[in-house]
Design a protein around this motif. Structure first.
Motif, PDB file in Angstrom:
ATOM      1  N   UNK A  51       0.843  -1.201   0.000  1.00  0.00           N
ATOM      2  CA  UNK A  51       0.000   0.000   0.000  1.00  0.00           C
ATOM      3  C   UNK A  51       0.882   1.257   0.000  1.00  0.00           C
ATOM      4  N   UNK A  52       0.497   2.265  -0.779  1.00  0.00           N
ATOM      5  CA  UNK A  52       1.328   3.471  -0.881  1.00  0.00           C
ATOM      6  C   UNK A  52       1.374   4.278   0.413  1.00  0.00           C
ATOM      7  N   UNK A  53       0.306   4.322   1.180  1.00  0.00           N
ATOM      8  CA  UNK A  53       0.193   5.024   2.466  1.00  0.00           C
ATOM      9  C   UNK A  53       0.046   6.529   2.344  1.00  0.00           C
ATOM     10  N   UNK A  54       0.566   7.130   1.295  1.00  0.00           N
ATOM     11  CA  UNK A  54       0.444   8.567   1.054  1.00  0.00           C
ATOM     12  C   UNK A  54      -0.124   8.780  -0.340  1.00  0.00           C
ATOM     13  N   UNK A  55      -0.809   9.894  -0.530  1.00  0.00           N
ATOM     14  CA  UNK A  55      -1.114  10.301  -1.890  1.00  0.00           C
ATOM     15  C   UNK A  55       0.238  10.538  -2.548  1.00  0.00           C
ATOM     16  N   UNK A  56       0.437   9.994  -3.744  1.00  0.00           N
ATOM     17  CA  UNK A  56       1.753  10.019  -4.368  1.00  0.00           C
ATOM     18  C   UNK A  56       1.663  10.575  -5.779  1.00  0.00           C
ATOM     19  N   UNK A  57       2.526  11.546  -6.057  1.00  0.00           N
ATOM     20  CA  UNK A  57       2.618  12.143  -7.382  1.00  0.00           C
ATOM     21  C   UNK A  57       3.822  11.530  -8.085  1.00  0.00           C
ATOM     22  N   UNK A  58       3.591  11.025  -9.283  1.00  0.00           N
ATOM     23  CA  UNK A  58       4.665  10.416 -10.075  1.00  0.00           C
ATOM     24  C   UNK A  58       5.009  11.340 -11.234  1.00  0.00           C
ATOM     25  N   UNK A  59       6.254  11.795 -11.253  1.00  0.00           N
ATOM     26  CA  UNK A  59       6.810  12.557 -12.366  1.00  0.00           C
ATOM     27  C   UNK A  59       7.550  11.549 -13.224  1.00  0.00           C
ATOM     28  N   UNK A  60       7.069  11.336 -14.438  1.00  0.00           N
ATOM     29  CA  UNK A  60       7.618  10.307 -15.318  1.00  0.00           C
ATOM     30  C   UNK A  60       8.159  10.994 -16.571  1.00  0.00           C
ATOM     31  N   UNK A  61       9.470  11.129 -16.625  1.00  0.00           N
ATOM     32  CA  UNK A  61      10.107  11.883 -17.689  1.00  0.00           C
ATOM     33  C   UNK A  61      10.100  11.119 -19.009  1.00  0.00           C
ATOM     34  N   UNK A  62       9.818  11.856 -20.066  1.00  0.00           N
ATOM     35  CA  UNK A  62       9.905  11.294 -21.413  1.00  0.00           C
ATOM     36  C   UNK A  62      11.292  11.517 -22.011  1.00  0.00           C
ATOM     37  N   UNK A  66      15.186   9.141 -15.614  1.00  0.00           N
ATOM     38  CA  UNK A  66      14.726   8.940 -14.247  1.00  0.00           C
ATOM     39  C   UNK A  66      13.240   9.238 -14.120  1.00  0.00           C
ATOM     40  N   UNK A  67      12.652   8.656 -13.082  1.00  0.00           N
ATOM     41  CA  UNK A  67      11.289   8.989 -12.682  1.00  0.00           C
ATOM     42  C   UNK A  67      11.351   9.381 -11.210  1.00  0.00           C
ATOM     43  N   UNK A  68      10.339  10.141 -10.763  1.00  0.00           N
ATOM     44  CA  UNK A  68      10.331  10.647  -9.394  1.00  0.00           C
ATOM     45  C   UNK A  68       8.965  10.361  -8.782  1.00  0.00           C
ATOM     46  N   UNK A  69       8.959   9.727  -7.621  1.00  0.00           N
ATOM     47  CA  UNK A  69       7.724   9.496  -6.861  1.00  0.00           C
ATOM     48  C   UNK A  69       7.782  10.369  -5.614  1.00  0.00           C
ATOM     49  N   UNK A  70       6.750  11.198  -5.441  1.00  0.00           N
ATOM     50  CA  UNK A  70       6.727  12.167  -4.351  1.00  0.00           C
ATOM     51  C   UNK A  70       5.514  11.876  -3.475  1.00  0.00           C
ATOM     52  N   UNK A  71       5.767  11.389  -2.261  1.00  0.00           N
ATOM     53  CA  UNK A  71       4.689  11.165  -1.286  1.00  0.00           C
ATOM     54  C   UNK A  71       4.298  12.519  -0.712  1.00  0.00           C
ATOM     55  N   UNK A  72       2.981  12.783  -0.682  1.00  0.00           N
ATOM     56  CA  UNK A  72       2.479  14.091  -0.269  1.00  0.00           C
ATOM     57  C   UNK A  72       1.669  14.001   1.021  1.00  0.00           C
ATOM     58  N   UNK A  73       1.795  15.037   1.848  1.00  0.00           N
ATOM     59  CA  UNK A  73       0.941  15.100   3.032  1.00  0.00           C
ATOM     60  C   UNK A  73      -0.424  15.683   2.632  1.00  0.00           C
ATOM     61  N   UNK A  74      -1.287  15.901   3.593  1.00  0.00           N
ATOM     62  CA  UNK A  74      -2.656  16.371   3.304  1.00  0.00           C
ATOM     63  C   UNK A  74      -2.691  17.780   2.721  1.00  0.00           C
ATOM     64  N   UNK A  75      -1.595  18.555   2.894  1.00  0.00           N
ATOM     65  CA  UNK A  75      -1.531  19.906   2.324  1.00  0.00           C
ATOM     66  C   UNK A  75      -0.732  19.921   1.015  1.00  0.00           C
ATOM     67  N   UNK A  76      -0.418  18.735   0.487  1.00  0.00           N
ATOM     68  CA  UNK A  76       0.284  18.545  -0.785  1.00  0.00           C
ATOM     69  C   UNK A  76       1.747  18.978  -0.748  1.00  0.00           C
ATOM     70  N   UNK A  77       2.349  18.922   0.435  1.00  0.00           N
ATOM     71  CA  UNK A  77       3.782  19.166   0.550  1.00  0.00           C
ATOM     72  C   UNK A  77       4.509  17.818   0.536  1.00  0.00           C
ATOM     73  N   UNK A 162       2.419  20.993  -4.027  1.00  0.00           N
ATOM     74  CA  UNK A 162       1.908  20.537  -5.315  1.00  0.00           C
ATOM     75  C   UNK A 162       0.409  20.751  -5.481  1.00  0.00           C
ATOM     76  N   UNK A 163      -0.194  21.544  -4.612  1.00  0.00           N
ATOM     77  CA  UNK A 163      -1.632  21.783  -4.661  1.00  0.00           C
ATOM     78  C   UNK A 163      -2.084  22.260  -6.059  1.00  0.00           C
ATOM     79  N   UNK A 164      -1.354  23.184  -6.658  1.00  0.00           N
ATOM     80  CA  UNK A 164      -1.742  23.730  -7.961  1.00  0.00           C
ATOM     81  C   UNK A 164      -1.642  22.699  -9.086  1.00  0.00           C
ATOM     82  N   UNK A 165      -0.837  21.687  -8.893  1.00  0.00           N
ATOM     83  CA  UNK A 165      -0.688  20.653  -9.930  1.00  0.00           C
ATOM     84  C   UNK A 165      -1.776  19.590  -9.834  1.00  0.00           C
ATOM     85  N   UNK A 166      -2.305  19.419  -8.649  1.00  0.00           N
ATOM     86  CA  UNK A 166      -3.271  18.342  -8.407  1.00  0.00           C
ATOM     87  C   UNK A 166      -4.707  18.819  -8.566  1.00  0.00           C
ATOM     88  N   UNK A 167      -4.992  20.030  -8.181  1.00  0.00           N
ATOM     89  CA  UNK A 167      -6.365  20.552  -8.226  1.00  0.00           C
ATOM     90  C   UNK A 167      -6.738  21.022  -9.599  1.00  0.00           C
TER      91      UNK A 167
END
Length: 167
Positions: A51-62, A66-77, A162-167
């Motif tokens: 289970x991921x446990x956090x909302x996770x943003x995946x940046x997947x470069x074309x 590299x790829x980047x997985x960013x676990x976010x708290x409830x305020x998207x930090x 990352x609030x502006x990227x998710x909303x």
């Protein structure tokens, strides 16, 4: 918003990781995929579900190795940042995002230090699976490029919220 899978494999064609998420942005340079905290990551090599446990943003470069997985708290930090040295990401024939995982991981610790993980696995797998020289070299060049981009505060490493990227 498009639902899709992120699928990685190890050289030569061994299934590695699969996770389902929502594509929130696609540019000529990257995909951004969000997975909620209830998402299950399927690890084929270890034969386990995580289970991921956090909302996770995946940046997947074309374009970068590299790829980047960013676990976010409830305020998207960012809470945790996990970078995976890989081939550039692309759509597979089913419309999912796929890449070749090249073993090396670069992880931001709780004390804000960056550490390299799985260097031993990279060396072992390079020999065991006979990585072509170009592939092994690409992994090392990509690791240095990742370090340079972190140091230069390039996206997504320059974002504190990352609030502006998710909303």
């Amino acid at each position: 918003m498009e639902q899709l899978k992120i699928k990685s494999h190890k050289y030569p064609q061994r299934p590695h990781i699969e996770v389902e998420g929502t594509l929130i942005k696609e540019t000529d340079e990257y995909f951004l995929v969000i997975c909620d905290e209830t998402t299950i990551l399927r690890h084929f090599i270890r034969n386990i579900d995580i289970p991921l446990q956090y909302e996770t943003l995946h940046f997947l470069s074309k374009i970068h190795g590299y790829s980047v997985s960013i676990a976010l708290d409830k305020t998207y930090q960012p809470v945790k940042i996990f970078c995976n040295i890989s081939s550039p990401c692309e759509r597979d024939t089913d419309g999912n995002i796929a890449y070749l995982d090249l073993d090396l991981d670069y992880v931001k610790t709780d004390s804000d230090e960056w550490i390299l993980r799985n260097n031993d696995m990279f060396l072992e797998n390079s020999a065991k699976f006979n990585y072509p020289f170009q592939l092994a070299n690409f992994a090392l060049v990509s690791l240095q490029e990742l370090k340079n981009n972190i140091e230069a505060d390039k996206f997504p490493f320059n974002v504190q919220n990352f609030n502006d990227y998710i909303k």
